[in-house]
Design a protein around this motif. Structure first.
Motif, mmCIF file in Angstrom:
data_model
loop_
_atom_site.group_PDB
_atom_site.id
_atom_site.type_symbol
_atom_site.label_atom_id
_atom_site.label_comp_id
_atom_site.label_asym_id
_atom_site.label_seq_id
_atom_site.Cartn_x
_atom_site.Cartn_y
_atom_site.Cartn_z
ATOM 1 N N LEU A 155 -47.217 -9.916 4.674
ATOM 2 C CA LEU A 155 -46.534 -9.184 3.608
ATOM 3 C C LEU A 155 -47.101 -7.776 3.497
ATOM 4 N N GLU A 159 -45.158 -4.263 3.914
ATOM 5 C CA GLU A 159 -45.155 -3.312 2.805
ATOM 6 C C GLU A 159 -45.713 -1.954 3.228
ATOM 7 N N PRO A 163 -42.178 1.707 4.222
ATOM 8 C CA PRO A 163 -41.998 3.087 3.748
ATOM 9 C C PRO A 163 -42.118 4.117 4.871
ATOM 10 N N TYR A 167 -39.231 6.791 5.539
ATOM 11 C CA TYR A 167 -39.436 8.243 5.493
ATOM 12 C C TYR A 167 -39.035 8.874 6.824
ATOM 13 N N LEU A 187 -44.637 12.668 2.300
ATOM 14 C CA LEU A 187 -44.685 11.288 1.803
ATOM 15 C C LEU A 187 -45.492 10.358 2.698
ATOM 16 N N LYS A 198 -54.392 0.981 -3.740
ATOM 17 C CA LYS A 198 -53.909 -0.211 -4.432
ATOM 18 C C LYS A 198 -54.457 -1.507 -3.854
ATOM 19 N N GLU B 149 -50.410 2.079 -14.303
ATOM 20 C CA GLU B 149 -51.363 3.177 -14.151
ATOM 21 C C GLU B 149 -50.643 4.498 -13.885
ATOM 22 N N ASP B 152 -47.925 9.822 -9.722
ATOM 23 C CA ASP B 152 -46.671 10.550 -9.577
ATOM 24 C C ASP B 152 -45.490 9.569 -9.623
ATOM 25 N N LEU B 155 -43.281 9.499 -6.457
ATOM 26 C CA LEU B 155 -43.891 8.777 -5.337
ATOM 27 C C LEU B 155 -43.745 7.276 -5.535
ATOM 28 N N LEU B 156 -44.012 6.840 -6.740
ATOM 29 C CA LEU B 156 -43.899 5.426 -7.074
ATOM 30 C C LEU B 156 -42.474 4.930 -6.812
ATOM 31 N N GLU B 159 -41.902 4.600 -3.136
ATOM 32 C CA GLU B 159 -42.662 3.479 -2.590
ATOM 33 C C GLU B 159 -42.032 2.141 -2.967
ATOM 34 N N HIS B 191 -41.891 -8.407 -2.524
ATOM 35 C CA HIS B 191 -42.179 -6.977 -2.701
ATOM 36 C C HIS B 191 -42.329 -6.625 -4.181
ATOM 37 N N PHE B 194 -45.581 -8.164 -5.499
ATOM 38 C CA PHE B 194 -46.730 -7.425 -4.961
ATOM 39 C C PHE B 194 -46.874 -6.065 -5.615
ATOM 40 N N PHE B 195 -45.757 -5.362 -5.695
ATOM 41 C CA PHE B 195 -45.784 -3.992 -6.202
ATOM 42 C C PHE B 195 -46.234 -3.948 -7.661
ATOM 43 N N LYS B 198 -49.857 -4.437 -8.241
ATOM 44 C CA LYS B 198 -50.698 -3.326 -7.828
ATOM 45 C C LYS B 198 -50.654 -2.147 -8.785
ATOM 46 N N ILE B 199 -49.572 -2.017 -9.514
ATOM 47 C CA ILE B 199 -49.465 -0.838 -10.385
ATOM 48 C C ILE B 199 -49.716 -1.146 -11.856
#
Lengths: 210, 210
Positions: A155, A159, A163, A167, A187, A198, B149, B152, B155-156, B159, B191, B194-195, B198-199
């Motif tokens: 995973l 992940e 990205p 990009y 990016l 993270k 948290e 930017d 960016l988040l 991502e 995803h 997970f995401f 992490k944030i």
DNA sequence: CAATATTATGAACAATTGTTCTTTATAAAA
DNA sequence: TTTTATAAAGAACAATTGTTCATAATATTG
């Protein structure tokens, strides 16, 4: 790497440009010949037919290491570099942007992906699977060394990879319209930075818990 | 949504299928007519020419809300849902897989992306920018509420968006070869999970700091 | 140099392409 | 029903496609 010379080389690179720009089907033999500066019939002295040109490009693509994220190094050699490794990988994606030849191959691949099953096999095995498996191995080792938090390495690999691919595709699209790619190009590095922050195990935070 | 009826509808949907599968250029009027079950000349009673069919499909695409991640709700309405919101958005991407019509439109979009500048504009504005901006707004509000948290927001948003797009493309590719998509389909939810982990701001951890 | 292979030309072919035309059938409107 | 618009068929056209062929120019080899 190893290419032809003279007219054959010109035909090859012109065809690649046109295929990448307009697609295989929309590109005509007359168009290729005109851009090379020869008669259309002269092409057949170098390639059997139109499909032969296509196959030659695909062969080149297969031996090109389009994205070779570790530069032939093994996961156990490099995983200790941690954040720096992720940044290096992100940078390899970014560099494609500036390498005209690889850039063309990537756009060609994306152009013809849904029209050519051979290309889909290549994309899956040599581009996607190969890199994701390598990334998995690296993340797994990082976990064992308690550099990053423990989760599913596959995973994590997906992940991290997705990205970068996205990009890349963005930049290819922007270039198709002659738009600026500078914003998108930043990016890559931001992604590596963000991602590492993270997943890393924060030792300072860890200490406060004891 | 609002479509035609009878023969015109058949021509439209047949053309969309074929365009999505083989590309616009490779699809012939005879092929469309044969699959619909009429003479090729009869098509011209419903569409001006081949390009008119293409334009009609693009119009449909533009009014289809291909990916409408908030279902017309405003960021401030939904951001408080936090993790659940991210899971919902990931699920919207996943659902395309099972919606035959949207799935076709997505594959068509990817097929013709590099051949049609109108499609690139649509992709950029209505598909990418629109969703990423909404995501940015949501993440910004989450930051203000100390749910996640501070970083930017743009960016988040990138991502979070890019893996969803990538997994979508993976499934489209797998389908083109009649391969199983179940493994890839699980990545959407993973995803989001997970995401978020992490944030998010971990309140339990936060308390120990005071 | 002579002999031979390679590469170029220019014209042509056969197949496929999108499209149009005339005519016939069908549906809608009067 | 009669009239008129709509939709279908079938043949044909003109343009474009990939490809081939006979021939001439150019390199390569002996």
């Amino acid at each position: 790497m190893s290419e032809f010379k003279g007219t054959k080389q010109k035909i090859y690179s012109t065809a690649l440009s046109l295929f990448a720009e307009q697609g295989y089907k929309s590109t005509t033999m007359r168009q290729i010949a005109k851009e090379v500066g020869i008669q259309q019939s002269a092409i057949y002295n170098h390639f059997k037919n139109k499909e032969d040109i296509l196959d030659t490009i695909i062969q080149q693509l297969e031996s090109s290491h389009l994205i070779n994220i570790f530069e032939n190094k093994e996961p156990q050699e490099v995983y200790k570099k941690g954040k720096l490794l992720l940044k290096n990988i992100a940078n390899i994606f970014k560099l494609i942007t500036y390498d005209t030849k690889t850039d063309l191959l990537f756009r060609f691949l994306m152009q013809e992906l849904f029209n050519n099953s051979k290309l889909r096999v290549f994309y899956n095995e040599e581009f996607y699977q190969k890199n994701v498996k390598k990334l998995s191995a690296v993340f797994f080792m990082m976990m064992q060394d308690e550099m990053i938090e423990a989760t599913d390495p596959l995973l994590l690999a997906n992940e991290f990879f997705s990205p970068l691919f996205f990009y890349q595709l963005q930049i290819t699209r922007l270039k198709a319209d002659n738009q600026s790619t500078s914003a998108a190009a930043t990016l890559f590095e931001k992604h590596a930075e963000f991602f590492w922050n993270k997943i890393k195990i924060d030792n300072s935070k860890k200490d406060t818990l004891f």
